[in-house]
Design a protein around this motif. Sequence first.
Motif, PDB file in Angstrom:
ATOM      1  N   ARG A 158       1.672  15.146   1.322  1.00 36.38           N
ATOM      2  CA  ARG A 158       0.273  14.926   1.702  1.00 36.38           C
ATOM      3  C   ARG A 158       0.182  13.718   2.646  1.00 36.38           C
ATOM      4  O   ARG A 158       1.101  12.895   2.688  1.00 36.38           O
ATOM      5  CB  ARG A 158      -0.574  14.694   0.458  1.00 36.38           C
ATOM      6  CG  ARG A 158      -0.098  13.513  -0.345  1.00 36.38           C
ATOM      7  CD  ARG A 158      -0.989  13.196  -1.523  1.00 36.38           C
ATOM      8  NE  ARG A 158      -0.422  12.170  -2.363  1.00 36.38           N
ATOM      9  CZ  ARG A 158      -0.211  10.912  -2.011  1.00 36.38           C
ATOM     10  NH1 ARG A 158      -0.492  10.517  -0.796  1.00 36.38           N
ATOM     11  NH2 ARG A 158       0.293  10.043  -2.857  1.00 36.38           N
ATOM     12  N   PRO A 159      -0.921  13.598   3.369  1.00 34.41           N
ATOM     13  CA  PRO A 159      -1.087  12.439   4.257  1.00 34.41           C
ATOM     14  C   PRO A 159      -1.138  11.132   3.445  1.00 34.41           C
ATOM     15  O   PRO A 159      -1.589  11.121   2.301  1.00 34.41           O
ATOM     16  CB  PRO A 159      -2.433  12.685   4.937  1.00 34.41           C
ATOM     17  CG  PRO A 159      -2.710  14.138   4.756  1.00 34.41           C
ATOM     18  CD  PRO A 159      -2.022  14.559   3.503  1.00 34.41           C
ATOM     19  N   LEU A 160      -0.683  10.062   4.051  1.00 35.22           N
ATOM     20  CA  LEU A 160      -0.761   8.740   3.433  1.00 35.22           C
ATOM     21  C   LEU A 160      -2.139   8.174   3.743  1.00 35.22           C
ATOM     22  O   LEU A 160      -2.536   8.077   4.907  1.00 35.22           O
ATOM     23  CB  LEU A 160       0.337   7.838   3.987  1.00 35.22           C
ATOM     24  CG  LEU A 160       1.763   8.322   3.737  1.00 35.22           C
ATOM     25  CD1 LEU A 160       2.764   7.483   4.524  1.00 35.22           C
ATOM     26  CD2 LEU A 160       2.082   8.316   2.259  1.00 35.22           C
ATOM     27  N   ASP A 161      -2.882   7.810   2.689  1.00 34.14           N
ATOM     28  CA  ASP A 161      -4.278   7.409   2.861  1.00 34.14           C
ATOM     29  C   ASP A 161      -4.482   5.915   2.663  1.00 34.14           C
ATOM     30  O   ASP A 161      -3.716   5.256   1.960  1.00 34.14           O
ATOM     31  CB  ASP A 161      -5.158   8.154   1.850  1.00 34.14           C
ATOM     32  CG  ASP A 161      -5.177   9.657   2.073  1.00 34.14           C
ATOM     33  OD1 ASP A 161      -5.174  10.066   3.245  1.00 34.14           O
ATOM     34  OD2 ASP A 161      -5.188  10.392   1.075  1.00 34.14           O
ATOM     35  N   GLY A 162      -5.547   5.400   3.264  1.00 34.50           N
ATOM     36  CA  GLY A 162      -6.025   4.049   3.011  1.00 34.50           C
ATOM     37  C   GLY A 162      -5.116   2.934   3.472  1.00 34.50           C
ATOM     38  O   GLY A 162      -5.131   1.850   2.896  1.00 34.50           O
ATOM     39  N   LEU A 163      -4.341   3.172   4.505  1.00 34.39           N
ATOM     40  CA  LEU A 163      -3.404   2.158   4.965  1.00 34.39           C
ATOM     41  C   LEU A 163      -4.076   1.211   5.954  1.00 34.39           C
ATOM     42  O   LEU A 163      -4.799   1.644   6.850  1.00 34.39           O
ATOM     43  CB  LEU A 163      -2.187   2.813   5.620  1.00 34.39           C
ATOM     44  CG  LEU A 163      -1.380   3.753   4.732  1.00 34.39           C
ATOM     45  CD1 LEU A 163      -0.253   4.383   5.539  1.00 34.39           C
ATOM     46  CD2 LEU A 163      -0.851   3.040   3.505  1.00 34.39           C
ATOM     47  N   GLN A 165       0.842  -1.207   0.000  1.00 31.15           N
ATOM     48  CA  GLN A 165       0.000   0.000   0.000  1.00 31.15           C
ATOM     49  C   GLN A 165       0.870   1.247   0.000  1.00 31.15           C
ATOM     50  O   GLN A 165       0.581   2.219  -0.696  1.00 31.15           O
ATOM     51  CB  GLN A 165      -0.924   0.002   1.215  1.00 31.15           C
ATOM     52  CG  GLN A 165      -1.959  -1.085   1.198  1.00 31.15           C
ATOM     53  CD  GLN A 165      -2.678  -1.206   2.542  1.00 31.15           C
ATOM     54  OE1 GLN A 165      -2.203  -0.734   3.565  1.00 31.15           O
ATOM     55  NE2 GLN A 165      -3.824  -1.855   2.529  1.00 31.15           N
ATOM     56  N   GLN A 224       2.277   5.036  -2.810  1.00 27.59           N
ATOM     57  CA  GLN A 224       2.271   6.435  -2.402  1.00 27.59           C
ATOM     58  C   GLN A 224       3.651   7.010  -2.094  1.00 27.59           C
ATOM     59  O   GLN A 224       3.802   8.229  -2.000  1.00 27.59           O
ATOM     60  CB  GLN A 224       1.387   6.605  -1.152  1.00 27.59           C
ATOM     61  CG  GLN A 224      -0.047   6.139  -1.358  1.00 27.59           C
ATOM     62  CD  GLN A 224      -0.863   6.339  -0.102  1.00 27.59           C
ATOM     63  OE1 GLN A 224      -0.992   7.457   0.380  1.00 27.59           O
ATOM     64  NE2 GLN A 224      -1.407   5.253   0.435  1.00 27.59           N
TER      65      GLN A 224
END
Length: 176
Positions: free
Chosen positions: A136-141, A23, A27
């Motif tokens: 940016r923030p790391l999403d969907g982890l 994941q 990113q």
Amino acid sequence: MRAFIALELPQDFEADVAVLARQLQAQVRGRFMRRDTYHVTLAFLGEIDEAAARQVVDAMDLACGGAPAIQLVPDGLGTFGRPHDATLWLGLRLTPELDALASAVRDQLDVAGVGYDQKAFRPHITLARRAALPRRPLDGLMFPAPATACRVTLFKSVLSQEGATYKALYRAALGG
């Protein structure tokens, strides 16, 4: 030989860490570690000879004998280094049992007269090196569920251009 003592990850937990790493790869740019390199270093020994390796085995037996299995609880991501050239890692909660195990291993190495890197113990699993983190923030982890580790291992580390390869030289069981 270049060596270190580490807590081995249970297979299911290791698989979940690999999912998290995949994941992150979507990113974050960097050199992601192979799944077979995941571990929690308790003491980095550096270069040791055969005589020191025998002392390390004895120290591990003394430190691990009677020690409980260790609960691994993910505690977020972190980095060492600069944001554009970092080591990216998954942190683990420093439970009293994990802290006691790391201290016992290091104390027994001290008694045996075997040197190791004296940096403070910070439980983590290295996921990537030379990582360039996005702003940016790391999403969907999806972070791994807690798991129980039952083995402490003396690893030999062989460095090459493809990265490090680790060979288990000795294992000590936890949890009786």
